[in-house]
Write an enzyme that holds these catalytic residues in place. Sequence first.
Site, short mmCIF file in Angstrom:
data_model
loop_
_atom_site.label_atom_id
_atom_site.label_comp_id
_atom_site.label_asym_id
_atom_site.label_seq_id
_atom_site.Cartn_x
_atom_site.Cartn_y
_atom_site.Cartn_z
N HIS A 13 0.84 -1.28 0.15
CA HIS A 13 0.03 0.07 0.08
C HIS A 13 0.93 1.21 0.00
O HIS A 13 1.33 1.55 1.03
CB HIS A 13 -1.06 0.29 1.17
CG HIS A 13 -1.82 1.20 1.23
ND1 HIS A 13 -3.39 0.88 1.37
CD2 HIS A 13 -1.71 2.41 0.94
CE1 HIS A 13 -3.75 2.14 1.34
NE2 HIS A 13 -3.01 3.04 1.23
N HIS A 15 1.74 5.44 -1.62
CA HIS A 15 1.39 6.55 -2.46
C HIS A 15 2.60 7.01 -3.07
O HIS A 15 3.66 7.53 -2.13
CB HIS A 15 0.56 7.57 -1.67
CG HIS A 15 -0.62 7.08 -1.20
ND1 HIS A 15 -1.96 7.36 -1.85
CD2 HIS A 15 -0.91 6.58 0.20
CE1 HIS A 15 -2.89 6.89 -1.25
NE2 HIS A 15 -2.31 6.17 0.06
N LYS A 99 -9.28 0.09 -6.08
CA LYS A 99 -9.36 0.70 -4.71
C LYS A 99 -10.64 1.33 -4.34
O LYS A 99 -11.27 2.09 -5.33
CB LYS A 99 -8.27 1.91 -4.54
CG LYS A 99 -8.17 2.48 -3.07
CD LYS A 99 -7.82 1.55 -1.93
CE LYS A 99 -7.77 2.17 -0.57
NZ LYS A 99 -6.80 3.23 -0.51
N HIS A 136 -10.52 1.32 1.65
CA HIS A 136 -10.33 2.34 2.61
C HIS A 136 -11.62 2.26 3.57
O HIS A 136 -12.60 2.72 3.16
CB HIS A 136 -10.19 3.81 2.07
CG HIS A 136 -9.80 4.85 3.15
ND1 HIS A 136 -8.61 5.46 3.37
CD2 HIS A 136 -10.49 5.33 4.45
CE1 HIS A 136 -8.86 6.12 4.30
NE2 HIS A 136 -9.92 6.13 4.77
N HIS A 174 -4.65 -0.38 5.81
CA HIS A 174 -4.48 0.40 7.01
C HIS A 174 -5.48 0.29 8.22
O HIS A 174 -5.84 1.03 8.59
CB HIS A 174 -3.99 1.66 6.43
CG HIS A 174 -4.99 2.62 5.95
ND1 HIS A 174 -6.35 2.36 5.84
CD2 HIS A 174 -4.70 3.19 4.47
CE1 HIS A 174 -7.01 3.01 5.04
NE2 HIS A 174 -6.02 3.51 4.17
N ASP A 247 1.28 2.54 3.52
CA ASP A 247 0.60 3.84 3.23
C ASP A 247 1.59 5.23 3.27
O ASP A 247 1.04 6.22 3.72
CB ASP A 247 -0.75 3.89 4.40
CG ASP A 247 -1.50 4.91 3.90
OD1 ASP A 247 -1.71 5.24 2.55
OD2 ASP A 247 -2.47 5.36 4.79
O1 DOR Z 1 -3.42 9.52 5.55
C1 DOR Z 1 -3.80 9.25 4.52
N1 DOR Z 1 -3.29 9.63 3.45
N2 DOR Z 1 -4.75 8.49 4.40
C2 DOR Z 1 -5.24 8.09 3.21
O2 DOR Z 1 -6.16 7.11 3.15
C3 DOR Z 1 -4.80 8.77 1.96
C4 DOR Z 1 -3.32 9.47 1.96
C5 DOR Z 1 -2.93 10.21 1.01
O3 DOR Z 1 -3.13 10.00 -0.19
O4 DOR Z 1 -2.35 11.39 1.22
ZN ZN Z 2 -3.31 5.05 1.41
#
Ligand code: DOR
Ligand code: ZN
Length: 343
Positions: A13, A15, A99, A136, A174, A247
């Site tokens: 997971h 980003h 997702k 999520h 998460h 995450d």
């Molecule tokens: O804290 C988070 N940041 N939770 C999420 O689900 C998305 C993520 C983000 O893309 O910044």
């Molecule tokens: Zn995330």
Amino acid sequence: MNTLTIIQPDDWHLHVRTGAILNTVIAHTARQFKRAIIMPNLKPPVTSVELALNYRDEILQALPKDSEFEPLMTLYLTNQTTVDDVKKVAASDAIHAFKLYPAGATTNSDAGVNNVTAVYPILEAMQQHNVPLLIHGEVTDEDCDIFDRERVFIERYLTDIVKQFPALKIVLEHVTTEEAVQFVESASSNIAATITPQHLHYNRNAILVGGIRPHHYCLPILKREKHRLALVKAATSGNPKFFLGTDSAPHLTHLKENACGCAGCYSAHAAIELYAEVFEKENALDKLEAFASFYGADFYGLPRNKQTITLEKQNWTVPASYGESDIMITPLKANETLAWKLI
Ligand code: DOR
Ligand code: ZN
């Protein structure tokens, strides 16, 4: 134990954003992980196979030379997703899951699903074609306390999804609560969960005691200590339903240190070290490899990695920030000392 060699881990997971942020963060992930499930919550979101393949190309371009890192792409489930999209994902080697963001739940989730039952025909197709659903799991009702949103999502939506689609592969992403851990533990083997480093290291005091600490603000939000303990127990238990998903979610420092700060902790700079610290405290370093390198691959039906990485018991100080010129990202544990170092 002074060194620890394990099969190379994967991040289930992650980003990485696009453009200058992508260029700043991707090497951190690629130096430790062989693969990562890439989140599709860009602006605009990654809603089609074509967009996902373009995004994949951008990530590959941003990698350091000779990197063998492999981005595993996902599509953003919307009210407009079609059965045909599901079939295309099932036929693609590059795209691995959908997702589901409840609309408004988190960063760039406006295009998410606002009526979960309306996408049931799509979930049916995902079940049929063996495409995993990544969730999520938080409700978005204004009158639902932010600390209860995961538990209520499980009661109100996830329980029914699992009942209606018993063979659908689901990752509850998460997880942050005792209730989520219990739900996953008692569900069938096609239901799994990822656990982040921040939810293993911190409880909600880390956001609020001694001043507001925006770099500890993420969604789902950190919970009480009893929940952290349940997560540590799950992660270090050797139960294959729980595996590594950082995450890691980079935001520019000024957008987190802000009157309305963004949600997300950046952890890619030291992810495996952060997990190692938790496992060591639990006397469970022997369980780290399976959590980080085996169970996720097994769940997704992908081969386990062959190469290894080595961590050394060595103190090092996390920099105050990463990035150049107008890119500044404050990492988790900035200016603090970590006990393990990837060599
Ligand atoms: O804290 C988070 N940041 N939770 C999420 O689900 C998305 C993520 C983000 O893309 O910044
Ligand atoms: Zn995330």
